[in-house]
Motif scaffolding. Structure first.
Motif, PDB file in Angstrom:
ATOM      1  N   CYS A  12       4.524   9.921 -13.570  1.00 55.17           N
ATOM      2  CA  CYS A  12       5.100  10.022 -12.209  1.00 55.17           C
ATOM      3  C   CYS A  12       6.521  10.561 -12.299  1.00 55.17           C
ATOM      4  O   CYS A  12       6.924  11.431 -11.518  1.00 55.17           O
ATOM      5  CB  CYS A  12       5.138   8.652 -11.530  1.00 55.17           C
ATOM      6  SG  CYS A  12       3.541   7.977 -11.095  1.00 55.17           S
ATOM      7  N   GLY A  15       6.936  14.055 -12.455  1.00 55.28           N
ATOM      8  CA  GLY A  15       6.594  14.796 -11.238  1.00 55.28           C
ATOM      9  C   GLY A  15       5.113  15.024 -11.020  1.00 55.28           C
ATOM     10  O   GLY A  15       4.725  15.855 -10.199  1.00 55.28           O
ATOM     11  N   GLU A  16       4.267  14.258 -11.745  1.00 58.45           N
ATOM     12  CA  GLU A  16       2.822  14.488 -11.635  1.00 58.45           C
ATOM     13  C   GLU A  16       2.240  13.669 -10.482  1.00 58.45           C
ATOM     14  O   GLU A  16       2.118  12.436 -10.581  1.00 58.45           O
ATOM     15  CB  GLU A  16       2.161  14.083 -12.958  1.00 58.45           C
ATOM     16  CG  GLU A  16       0.782  14.651 -13.121  1.00 58.45           C
ATOM     17  CD  GLU A  16       0.119  14.160 -14.390  1.00 58.45           C
ATOM     18  OE1 GLU A  16      -1.068  13.816 -14.327  1.00 58.45           O
ATOM     19  OE2 GLU A  16       0.801  14.098 -15.437  1.00 58.45           O
ATOM     20  N   ALA A  17       1.888  14.349  -9.418  1.00 62.85           N
ATOM     21  CA  ALA A  17       1.383  13.663  -8.223  1.00 62.85           C
ATOM     22  C   ALA A  17       0.092  12.897  -8.509  1.00 62.85           C
ATOM     23  O   ALA A  17      -0.141  11.819  -7.943  1.00 62.85           O
ATOM     24  CB  ALA A  17       1.164  14.661  -7.096  1.00 62.85           C
ATOM     25  N   ALA A  18      -0.749  13.432  -9.405  1.00 63.90           N
ATOM     26  CA  ALA A  18      -2.027  12.765  -9.703  1.00 63.90           C
ATOM     27  C   ALA A  18      -1.779  11.394 -10.332  1.00 63.90           C
ATOM     28  O   ALA A  18      -2.569  10.460 -10.132  1.00 63.90           O
ATOM     29  CB  ALA A  18      -2.854  13.627 -10.643  1.00 63.90           C
ATOM     30  N   TRP A  20       0.774   9.418  -9.636  1.00 62.07           N
ATOM     31  CA  TRP A  20       1.148   8.523  -8.527  1.00 62.07           C
ATOM     32  C   TRP A  20      -0.104   8.099  -7.749  1.00 62.07           C
ATOM     33  O   TRP A  20      -0.266   6.936  -7.381  1.00 62.07           O
ATOM     34  CB  TRP A  20       2.152   9.223  -7.596  1.00 62.07           C
ATOM     35  CG  TRP A  20       2.474   8.426  -6.370  1.00 62.07           C
ATOM     36  CD1 TRP A  20       2.037   8.657  -5.106  1.00 62.07           C
ATOM     37  CD2 TRP A  20       3.292   7.238  -6.305  1.00 62.07           C
ATOM     38  NE1 TRP A  20       2.528   7.710  -4.253  1.00 62.07           N
ATOM     39  CE2 TRP A  20       3.301   6.829  -4.957  1.00 62.07           C
ATOM     40  CE3 TRP A  20       4.003   6.501  -7.249  1.00 62.07           C
ATOM     41  CZ2 TRP A  20       3.993   5.698  -4.532  1.00 62.07           C
ATOM     42  CZ3 TRP A  20       4.689   5.379  -6.818  1.00 62.07           C
ATOM     43  CH2 TRP A  20       4.691   4.985  -5.484  1.00 62.07           C
ATOM     44  N   ASP A  21      -1.008   9.057  -7.516  1.00 57.63           N
ATOM     45  CA  ASP A  21      -2.265   8.727  -6.827  1.00 57.63           C
ATOM     46  C   ASP A  21      -3.017   7.637  -7.592  1.00 57.63           C
ATOM     47  O   ASP A  21      -3.538   6.689  -7.001  1.00 57.63           O
ATOM     48  CB  ASP A  21      -3.165   9.968  -6.732  1.00 57.63           C
ATOM     49  CG  ASP A  21      -2.607  10.994  -5.762  1.00 57.63           C
ATOM     50  OD1 ASP A  21      -1.649  10.673  -5.038  1.00 57.63           O
ATOM     51  OD2 ASP A  21      -3.138  12.125  -5.735  1.00 57.63           O
ATOM     52  N   VAL A  24      -1.318   4.256  -7.134  1.00 52.84           N
ATOM     53  CA  VAL A  24      -1.597   3.673  -5.806  1.00 52.84           C
ATOM     54  C   VAL A  24      -3.026   3.138  -5.777  1.00 52.84           C
ATOM     55  O   VAL A  24      -3.296   2.046  -5.265  1.00 52.84           O
ATOM     56  CB  VAL A  24      -1.383   4.735  -4.691  1.00 52.84           C
ATOM     57  CG1 VAL A  24      -1.863   4.203  -3.340  1.00 52.84           C
ATOM     58  CG2 VAL A  24       0.084   5.135  -4.612  1.00 52.84           C
ATOM     59  N   GLU A  25      -3.934   3.904  -6.357  1.00 54.46           N
ATOM     60  CA  GLU A  25      -5.347   3.499  -6.398  1.00 54.46           C
ATOM     61  C   GLU A  25      -5.503   2.202  -7.204  1.00 54.46           C
ATOM     62  O   GLU A  25      -6.195   1.278  -6.800  1.00 54.46           O
ATOM     63  CB  GLU A  25      -6.158   4.628  -7.034  1.00 54.46           C
ATOM     64  CG  GLU A  25      -7.655   4.536  -6.839  1.00 54.46           C
ATOM     65  CD  GLU A  25      -8.067   4.714  -5.380  1.00 54.46           C
ATOM     66  OE1 GLU A  25      -8.857   3.888  -4.925  1.00 54.46           O
ATOM     67  OE2 GLU A  25      -7.592   5.656  -4.719  1.00 54.46           O
ATOM     68  N   LEU A  57       8.302   3.745  -5.673  1.00 54.34           N
ATOM     69  CA  LEU A  57       8.577   5.171  -5.910  1.00 54.34           C
ATOM     70  C   LEU A  57      10.051   5.388  -6.243  1.00 54.34           C
ATOM     71  O   LEU A  57      10.386   6.149  -7.155  1.00 54.34           O
ATOM     72  CB  LEU A  57       8.181   5.973  -4.664  1.00 54.34           C
ATOM     73  CG  LEU A  57       8.342   7.484  -4.734  1.00 54.34           C
ATOM     74  CD1 LEU A  57       7.548   8.078  -5.880  1.00 54.34           C
ATOM     75  CD2 LEU A  57       7.917   8.129  -3.416  1.00 54.34           C
ATOM     76  N   ARG A  58      10.917   4.692  -5.517  1.00 54.41           N
ATOM     77  CA  ARG A  58      12.349   4.878  -5.761  1.00 54.41           C
ATOM     78  C   ARG A  58      12.796   4.215  -7.061  1.00 54.41           C
ATOM     79  O   ARG A  58      13.844   4.527  -7.585  1.00 54.41           O
ATOM     80  CB  ARG A  58      13.163   4.314  -4.587  1.00 54.41           C
ATOM     81  CG  ARG A  58      13.044   5.134  -3.313  1.00 54.41           C
ATOM     82  CD  ARG A  58      14.125   4.774  -2.333  1.00 54.41           C
ATOM     83  NE  ARG A  58      14.124   3.378  -1.984  1.00 54.41           N
ATOM     84  CZ  ARG A  58      13.268   2.800  -1.153  1.00 54.41           C
ATOM     85  NH1 ARG A  58      12.316   3.510  -0.599  1.00 54.41           N
ATOM     86  NH2 ARG A  58      13.333   1.515  -0.878  1.00 54.41           N
ATOM     87  N   ARG A  59      11.997   3.268  -7.531  1.00 51.56           N
ATOM     88  CA  ARG A  59      12.417   2.531  -8.732  1.00 51.56           C
ATOM     89  C   ARG A  59      11.612   2.903  -9.973  1.00 51.56           C
ATOM     90  O   ARG A  59      11.604   2.140 -10.945  1.00 51.56           O
ATOM     91  CB  ARG A  59      12.287   1.033  -8.462  1.00 51.56           C
ATOM     92  CG  ARG A  59      13.210   0.620  -7.358  1.00 51.56           C
ATOM     93  CD  ARG A  59      13.528  -0.819  -7.407  1.00 51.56           C
ATOM     94  NE  ARG A  59      14.478  -1.129  -6.372  1.00 51.56           N
ATOM     95  CZ  ARG A  59      15.001  -2.309  -6.175  1.00 51.56           C
ATOM     96  NH1 ARG A  59      14.670  -3.289  -6.973  1.00 51.56           N
ATOM     97  NH2 ARG A  59      15.859  -2.525  -5.202  1.00 51.56           N
ATOM     98  N   ASP A  61      12.184   4.812 -12.244  1.00 49.44           N
ATOM     99  CA  ASP A  61      13.000   4.917 -13.466  1.00 49.44           C
ATOM    100  C   ASP A  61      13.228   3.558 -14.113  1.00 49.44           C
ATOM    101  O   ASP A  61      13.343   3.457 -15.325  1.00 49.44           O
ATOM    102  CB  ASP A  61      14.340   5.600 -13.169  1.00 49.44           C
ATOM    103  CG  ASP A  61      15.121   4.910 -12.069  1.00 49.44           C
ATOM    104  OD1 ASP A  61      14.498   4.237 -11.233  1.00 49.44           O
ATOM    105  OD2 ASP A  61      16.354   5.024 -12.053  1.00 49.44           O
TER     106      ASP A  61
END
Lengths: 182, 206
Positions: A12, A15-18, A20-21, A24-25, A57-59, A61
């Motif tokens: 994530c 920058g890999e959107a998959a 993050w998906d 979330v899943e 998402l904001r954390r 790091d």
């Protein structure tokens, strides 16, 4: 943190959107269930869900160093439910949120939710045939009726026992990798 | 463990064995740790699922959470930190404890003093004192954010004057309380929410 989670968070951050998906899943059910268990309305539960994933998402790091992502999500979600309850109380819209009496979840509840998440996670990682069979067997009464389950799943009765053993072996392997203990 | 052995273990766990077979299995489990752990895991999984009260989120909720990542990515240009795209709000200092009559003329000698800031987004009170290391040791900044409306401040960072942003962030707790440690100097203090960064400008740490 569990190796899969650390890798997901790192992806994530790249920058890999998959990734993050997938995150979330993987944790969506865990997060959404908490406000529902605490009797927040559907709309408030959805708000809590969005807020928690916004914070995550904001954390990202700092999350890559978190010991257990599931434990962090439980604490964060519970705190958001508590905030929601406080806001509701302040505006006198809903008295039902009094169930969220504290900012942090009772440890035994957090442990129970984490175990439920672990079992669900393990079930998603095995093949569908095994998942269907094990879920049917586990959710039945103390001693499930193989004939009923065999008819429901379209399997010969005689194959239920051996298939169940093979499927449980797969599940157990995943559970051990996830750190599940009896 | 062979598949047939596992099958018998699970049959035992489900109560399918005849009484004499079950008694023999119990004796076996007392002497075989791996087998008894497998039975315990099987029973734990079953108990967990049978008392499971979790709820799957609606697909639309999952989709909205997935979109958060793409929205943030669209707002942030490569190389930016997450806070760079946030709106900045600068607060105004409305109280300086060092200017009070009791402390007038002894600025350097005061060991603890309060500062208060006001903005449309939130009010912030800070107490600055020595952190236990004496006159030359680190300073301790404790503060509380009192937001207006639904603002939720989550992080606080100390920014050296002229620096691009904080070197590190600390958490602001649910009650709006935070704590920082710094050396003597002048700093901007940044308080970040989801939508904005509240800047407390030019805070002098003595």
């Amino acid at each position: 943190m569990h190796g899969d989670d650390a890798s997901l968070v790192q992806r994530c951050l790249s920058g890999e959107a998959a990734a993050w998906d997938a995150l979330v899943e993987r944790y969506g059910r865990l997060v959404y269930s908490i406000p529902r268990r605490l009797r927040l309305s559907g709309a408030d539960s959805e708000d809590v869900f969005q807020t928690v994933f916004s914070i995550a998402l904001r954390r990202l790091d700092t999350l890559k160093d978190a010991e257990r992502l599931s434990a962090w999500l439980i604490r964060t979600t519970y705190r958001e439910c508590w905030r929601m309850g406080r806001r509701r109380k302040a505006t006198a819209l809903d008295a039902a949120d009094e169930t969220v009496a504290d900012e942090a979840p009772p440890p035994e509840l957090a442990a129970k939710w984490e175990r439920q998440h672990g079992v669900h996670q393990a079930l998603t990682e095995i093949d569908e045939r095994c998942r269907t069979l094990l879920t049917a067997l586990f959710l039945e009464a103390e001693t499930p009726d193989y004939a009923v389950i065999a008819a429901r799943l379209g399997m010969p009765v005689g194959s239920i026992g051996p298939t169940r053993a093979r499927c449980f072996k797969k599940l157990e392997t995943v559970l051990l990798r996830l750190g599940f203990s009896a | 463990m062979r598949e047939s052995e596992l099958e018998r273990l699970l049959a035992f766990a489900e109560g399918r064995l005849a009484p004499e077979e079950a008694a023999a299995m119990k004796a076996f489990l007392n002497s075989d740790r791996e087998a008894s752990e497998t039975v315990a895991r099987f029973q734990a999984v079953r108990a967990t699922l049978q008392t499971d009260d979790s709820v799957a989120p609606p697909a639309s909720v999952i989709e909205a959470a997935r979109a958060l990542f793409r929205e943030q990515k669209a707002r942030t240009t490569p190389g930016e930190s997450w806070w760079e795209s946030l709106r900045r709000v600068v607060a105004e200092m409305v109280f300086d404890g060092r200017a009070q009559p009791a402390l007038a003329g002894v600025r350097g000698a005061a060991t603890t003093y309060q500062l208060s800031f006001r903005s449309d987004a939130a009010d912030v009170d800070i107490e600055i004192g020595r952190g236990g290391g004496g006159e030359h040791g680190p300073r301790r900044l404790t503060g509380q954010v009192s937001p207006h409306g639904g603002l939720r401040v989550e992080r606080v960072g100390l920014v050296e004057i002229g620096a691009h942003g904080p070197a590190a962030w600390s958490d602001v707790d649910a009650g709006g309380m935070f704590e920082l440690t710094s050396g003597v100097g002048r700093y901007n203090i940044w308080l970040a929410s989801q939508d904005l960064v509240l800047v407390l400008p030019d805070v002098e740490v003595l």
